[in-house]
Design an enzyme around this catalytic site. Structure first.
Site, PDB file in Angstrom:
ATOM      1  N   LYS A  85       4.355  16.478 -33.321  1.00 19.33           N
ATOM      2  CA  LYS A  85       5.224  17.624 -33.057  1.00 19.33           C
ATOM      3  C   LYS A  85       4.702  18.762 -33.927  1.00 19.33           C
ATOM      4  CE  LYS A  85       9.778  19.594 -33.361  1.00 19.33           C
ATOM      5  NZ  LYS A  85      11.026  19.657 -34.157  1.00 19.33           N
ATOM      6  N   GLY A 134      18.708  24.099 -37.411  1.00 20.73           N
ATOM      7  CA  GLY A 134      19.804  23.743 -38.290  1.00 20.73           C
ATOM      8  C   GLY A 134      21.026  24.637 -38.224  1.00 20.73           C
ATOM      9  N   ALA A 170      16.094  22.502 -31.504  1.00 23.95           N
ATOM     10  CA  ALA A 170      16.668  23.345 -32.563  1.00 23.95           C
ATOM     11  C   ALA A 170      17.902  24.102 -32.084  1.00 23.95           C
ATOM     12  CB  ALA A 170      15.647  24.324 -33.131  1.00 23.95           C
ATOM     13  N   GLY A 171      18.902  24.115 -32.958  1.00 19.76           N
ATOM     14  CA  GLY A 171      20.113  24.890 -32.705  1.00 19.76           C
ATOM     15  C   GLY A 171      21.223  24.127 -32.019  1.00 19.76           C
ATOM     16  N   ASN A 173      18.956  16.822 -34.534  1.00 24.66           N
ATOM     17  CA  ASN A 173      18.803  16.248 -35.866  1.00 24.66           C
ATOM     18  C   ASN A 173      19.979  16.633 -36.758  1.00 24.66           C
ATOM     19  OD1 ASN A 173      18.004  15.170 -38.277  1.00 24.66           O
ATOM     20  ND2 ASN A 173      16.314  16.576 -38.621  1.00 24.66           N
ATOM     21  N   THR A 174      20.031  17.911 -37.145  1.00 26.69           N
ATOM     22  CA  THR A 174      21.010  18.353 -38.135  1.00 26.69           C
ATOM     23  C   THR A 174      22.433  18.019 -37.734  1.00 26.69           C
ATOM     24  OG1 THR A 174      19.549  20.172 -38.787  1.00 26.69           O
ATOM     25  CG2 THR A 174      21.864  20.357 -39.413  1.00 26.69           C
TER      26      THR A 174
END
Length: 229
Positions: free
Chosen positions: A70, A131, A157-158, A179-180
């Site tokens: 990645k 994040g 992301a986001g 993830n976050t």
């Protein structure tokens, strides 16, 4: 982490090369991710330019983790926005070296096409900055990328809520990366399960070819043939 990965029923787990001790004798995060069940996707998180990203990718391959990568090039430490020029430069070199490259990018249709043209296996445009849990803030550009792309599109992301993931899948994205949102949740395992269901729901909604919004009302039942007529 293990329970969350299992609950999400994911097929791929990304790990940051800078957070892996390749010489660890007793403990390493890779000990807790079963490579027989999940494709381990090393990432170049923390790389400031193409040269640094390429070095990290080569380390991952040489250590035997994976030749999938990645690609992340984020010189801006405040917003972690990807550098399009350095990302394209690194992608060209890594593809030629035989890597399976999945680049993290801004929601830029032109860059997405250039990356697929040089041979990346997918493109990973952001929904919002890493994040932030803001959801899909780049919808219009994502729709163009999805419509034009010749490779899988992973919204990365986001994404902070299962509804965000479902929205991305309803648009026609091939996958989402989360993830976050799970990592900081009060109950990560329960949220991972919710994300699993939202991805399935969003994908099924996309495949069902749902109706589009209309300006005027449309009766769900015929307005003729009533019993008292």
């Amino acid at each position: 982490m293990k329970q969350s990965i299992e609950a999400a029923q994911t097929e791929m787990v990304t790990v940051a090369l800078r957070r892996i001790d390749l010489n660890a004798k007793y403990y390493d995060i890779l000990d807790y991710i079963n490579p027989e069940k999940y494709l381990i996707l090393p990432n170049t998180s923390g790389a400031k330019d193409a040269e640094e990203a390429i070095r990290l990718a080569r380390m991952a391959k040489a250590s035997g983790i994976s030749d999938w990568i990645k690609l992340e090039v984020t010189p801006d430490v405040r917003f972690l926005l990807p550098d399009p020029v350095e990302t394209l430069k690194a992608a060209e070199i890594l593809v030629k070296e035989g890597f399976t490259v999945l680049p993290y990018i801004n929601a830029d249709p032109v860059l997405a096409k250039k990356l697929s043209d040089v041979g990346t296996a997918a493109v990973m445009p952001l929904g919002a900055p890493i994040g932030t849990n803001q959801g899909i803030r780049t919808r219009n550009m994502l729709e163009i990328i999805i419509e034009q792309s010749t490779v899988p599109v992973v919204v990365d992301a986001g994404i902070g809520l299962p509804s965000h993931a479902s929205e991305a899948m309803e648009m026609g994205a091939d996958a989402v990366l989360v993830n976050t949102a799970i990592a900081i949740a009060g109950n990560p395992v329960l949220l991972a399960d919710a994300f699993k269901m939202s991805v399935i729901a969003g994908r099924n909604a996309y495949l069902s070819k749902p109706s589009t919004p209309q300006f005027e009302a449309s009766a769900s039942s015929p307005l003729t043939g009533f019993l008292n007529e």
